[in-house]
Motif scaffolding. Structure first.
Motif, PDB file in Angstrom:
ATOM      1  N   THR A  77     -15.954  34.594   8.283  1.00  0.00           N
ATOM      2  CA  THR A  77     -17.297  35.168   7.846  1.00  0.00           C
ATOM      3  C   THR A  77     -18.121  34.204   8.579  1.00  0.00           C
ATOM      4  OG1 THR A  77     -17.243  33.493   5.891  1.00  0.00           O
ATOM      5  CG2 THR A  77     -16.473  35.677   5.462  1.00  0.00           C
ATOM      6  N   PRO A  78     -19.558  34.747   8.573  1.00  0.00           N
ATOM      7  CA  PRO A  78     -20.585  33.917   9.159  1.00  0.00           C
ATOM      8  C   PRO A  78     -20.985  32.788   8.167  1.00  0.00           C
ATOM      9  CG  PRO A  78     -21.337  36.431   8.508  1.00  0.00           C
ATOM     10  CD  PRO A  78     -20.089  36.116   8.053  1.00  0.00           C
ATOM     11  N   TYR A  79     -21.383  31.776   8.869  1.00  0.00           N
ATOM     12  CA  TYR A  79     -21.575  30.346   8.128  1.00  0.00           C
ATOM     13  C   TYR A  79     -22.731  29.573   8.653  1.00  0.00           C
ATOM     14  CZ  TYR A  79     -19.458  28.483  12.297  1.00  0.00           C
ATOM     15  OH  TYR A  79     -19.168  28.228  13.655  1.00  0.00           O
ATOM     16  N   VAL A  80     -23.067  28.646   7.651  1.00  0.00           N
ATOM     17  CA  VAL A  80     -24.430  28.067   8.388  1.00  0.00           C
ATOM     18  C   VAL A  80     -23.829  26.568   8.526  1.00  0.00           C
ATOM     19  CG1 VAL A  80     -26.205  26.624   7.168  1.00  0.00           C
ATOM     20  CG2 VAL A  80     -25.780  28.662   6.275  1.00  0.00           C
ATOM     21  N   PHE A  81     -24.145  26.331   9.828  1.00  0.00           N
ATOM     22  CA  PHE A  81     -23.788  25.002  10.496  1.00  0.00           C
ATOM     23  C   PHE A  81     -24.691  24.049  10.484  1.00  0.00           C
ATOM     24  CE2 PHE A  81     -22.024  23.821  15.244  1.00  0.00           C
ATOM     25  CZ  PHE A  81     -21.483  22.783  14.628  1.00  0.00           C
ATOM     26  N   THR A  82     -24.754  23.038   9.569  1.00  0.00           N
ATOM     27  CA  THR A  82     -25.669  22.181   9.387  1.00  0.00           C
ATOM     28  C   THR A  82     -25.484  20.728   9.829  1.00  0.00           C
ATOM     29  OG1 THR A  82     -24.382  21.144   7.126  1.00  0.00           O
ATOM     30  CG2 THR A  82     -26.249  22.690   6.719  1.00  0.00           C
ATOM     31  N   CYS A  83     -26.612  20.100  10.484  1.00  0.00           N
ATOM     32  CA  CYS A  83     -26.637  18.987  11.288  1.00  0.00           C
ATOM     33  C   CYS A  83     -25.510  19.167  12.456  1.00  0.00           C
ATOM     34  CB  CYS A  83     -26.318  17.686  10.299  1.00  0.00           C
ATOM     35  SG  CYS A  83     -27.010  16.212  11.265  1.00  0.00           S
ATOM     36  N   PRO A  84     -25.584  20.079  13.323  1.00  0.00           N
ATOM     37  CA  PRO A  84     -24.495  20.180  14.397  1.00  0.00           C
ATOM     38  C   PRO A  84     -24.560  18.972  15.421  1.00  0.00           C
ATOM     39  CG  PRO A  84     -25.792  22.060  14.050  1.00  0.00           C
ATOM     40  CD  PRO A  84     -26.508  20.978  13.335  1.00  0.00           C
ATOM     41  N   GLN A  85     -23.662  18.614  15.965  1.00  0.00           N
ATOM     42  CA  GLN A  85     -23.461  17.661  16.944  1.00  0.00           C
ATOM     43  C   GLN A  85     -24.516  18.160  18.258  1.00  0.00           C
ATOM     44  OE1 GLN A  85     -19.374  16.995  18.199  1.00  0.00           O
ATOM     45  NE2 GLN A  85     -19.118  15.667  16.507  1.00  0.00           N
ATOM     46  N   GLU A  86     -25.005  16.833  18.782  1.00  0.00           N
ATOM     47  CA  GLU A  86     -26.069  17.225  19.790  1.00  0.00           C
ATOM     48  C   GLU A  86     -25.391  18.164  21.073  1.00  0.00           C
ATOM     49  OE1 GLU A  86     -28.132  14.079  21.679  1.00  0.00           O
ATOM     50  OE2 GLU A  86     -28.118  12.890  20.001  1.00  0.00           O
ATOM     51  N   SER A  87     -23.830  18.022  21.271  1.00  0.00           N
ATOM     52  CA  SER A  87     -23.233  18.608  22.323  1.00  0.00           C
ATOM     53  C   SER A  87     -22.765  20.234  21.687  1.00  0.00           C
ATOM     54  CB  SER A  87     -22.134  17.931  22.482  1.00  0.00           C
ATOM     55  OG  SER A  87     -21.057  17.848  21.210  1.00  0.00           O
ATOM     56  N   ALA A  88     -22.882  20.347  20.613  1.00  0.00           N
ATOM     57  CA  ALA A  88     -22.725  21.949  20.108  1.00  0.00           C
ATOM     58  C   ALA A  88     -23.385  22.978  20.983  1.00  0.00           C
ATOM     59  CB  ALA A  88     -22.987  21.965  18.514  1.00  0.00           C
ATOM     60  N   PRO A  89     -22.871  23.940  21.249  1.00  0.00           N
ATOM     61  CA  PRO A  89     -23.440  24.910  22.069  1.00  0.00           C
ATOM     62  C   PRO A  89     -24.380  25.789  21.376  1.00  0.00           C
ATOM     63  CG  PRO A  89     -21.119  25.623  21.897  1.00  0.00           C
ATOM     64  CD  PRO A  89     -21.305  24.267  21.356  1.00  0.00           C
ATOM     65  N   VAL A  90     -25.445  26.522  21.873  1.00  0.00           N
ATOM     66  CA  VAL A  90     -26.119  27.482  21.096  1.00  0.00           C
ATOM     67  C   VAL A  90     -25.745  28.924  21.487  1.00  0.00           C
ATOM     68  CG1 VAL A  90     -28.575  28.148  20.349  1.00  0.00           C
ATOM     69  CG2 VAL A  90     -28.014  25.645  20.557  1.00  0.00           C
ATOM     70  N   HIS A  91     -25.501  29.692  20.520  1.00  0.00           N
ATOM     71  CA  HIS A  91     -25.090  30.932  20.935  1.00  0.00           C
ATOM     72  C   HIS A  91     -26.243  32.001  20.863  1.00  0.00           C
ATOM     73  CE1 HIS A  91     -20.960  29.770  21.017  1.00  0.00           C
ATOM     74  NE2 HIS A  91     -20.995  29.196  19.889  1.00  0.00           N
ATOM     75  N   PRO A  92     -26.139  33.263  21.591  1.00  0.00           N
ATOM     76  CA  PRO A  92     -27.431  34.097  21.559  1.00  0.00           C
ATOM     77  C   PRO A  92     -27.609  34.665  20.142  1.00  0.00           C
ATOM     78  CG  PRO A  92     -25.450  34.808  23.023  1.00  0.00           C
ATOM     79  CD  PRO A  92     -25.130  33.642  22.549  1.00  0.00           C
ATOM     80  N   ASP A  93     -26.764  34.843  19.364  1.00  0.00           N
ATOM     81  CA  ASP A  93     -26.894  35.369  17.954  1.00  0.00           C
ATOM     82  C   ASP A  93     -27.209  34.556  16.927  1.00  0.00           C
ATOM     83  OD1 ASP A  93     -27.028  38.239  18.389  1.00  0.00           O
ATOM     84  OD2 ASP A  93     -24.724  37.957  19.268  1.00  0.00           O
TER      85      ASP A  93
END
Length: 108
Positions: A77-93
């Motif tokens: 399911t879609p989810y909320v990703f709180t306080c991601p690590q600095e290295s987490a990639p950002v996706h187009p959607d």
């Protein structure tokens, strides 16, 4: 195209002011807005750390996390990703949850 059905727009929140000594009422508080905004095209594919820096310095917004489509991470399911690590990639959607000084609709 990936489907991200959650669209919260902006909602006013009453936040304490820095260095405030006020108690009760709205004294010592200021309105801010919790908003959900799209990732600007120029930040798609960057890291969350780069997005965070750009939003704070160039857009006067404080990112809190990402709303991520299930397809982007092969999740059930879609989810909320709180306080991601600095290295987490950002996706187009992805969508970004931010604290902003104004509640205007933000289109990048």
């Amino acid at each position: 195209q990936l489907a991200c059905p959650l669209d919260l727009g902006c909602h006013s929140v009453n936040m304490p002011r820095k260095h405030s000594k006020g108690r009760g009422g709205s004294e010592g508080r200021e309105n801010k807005f919790l908003c959900q905004v799209e990732v600007p095209l120029e930040l798609v594919g960057c890291t969350y750390g780069e997005l965070l820096k750009d939003f704070v310095i160039n857009r006067a917004m404080l990112p809190l996390g990402l709303y991520r489509c299930k397809e982007a991470a092969n999740a059930p399911t879609p989810y909320v990703f709180t306080c991601p690590q600095e290295s987490a990639p950002v996706h187009p959607d992805d969508k970004v949850f931010v604290i902003s000084s104004d509640g205007r609709a933000v289109n990048f």
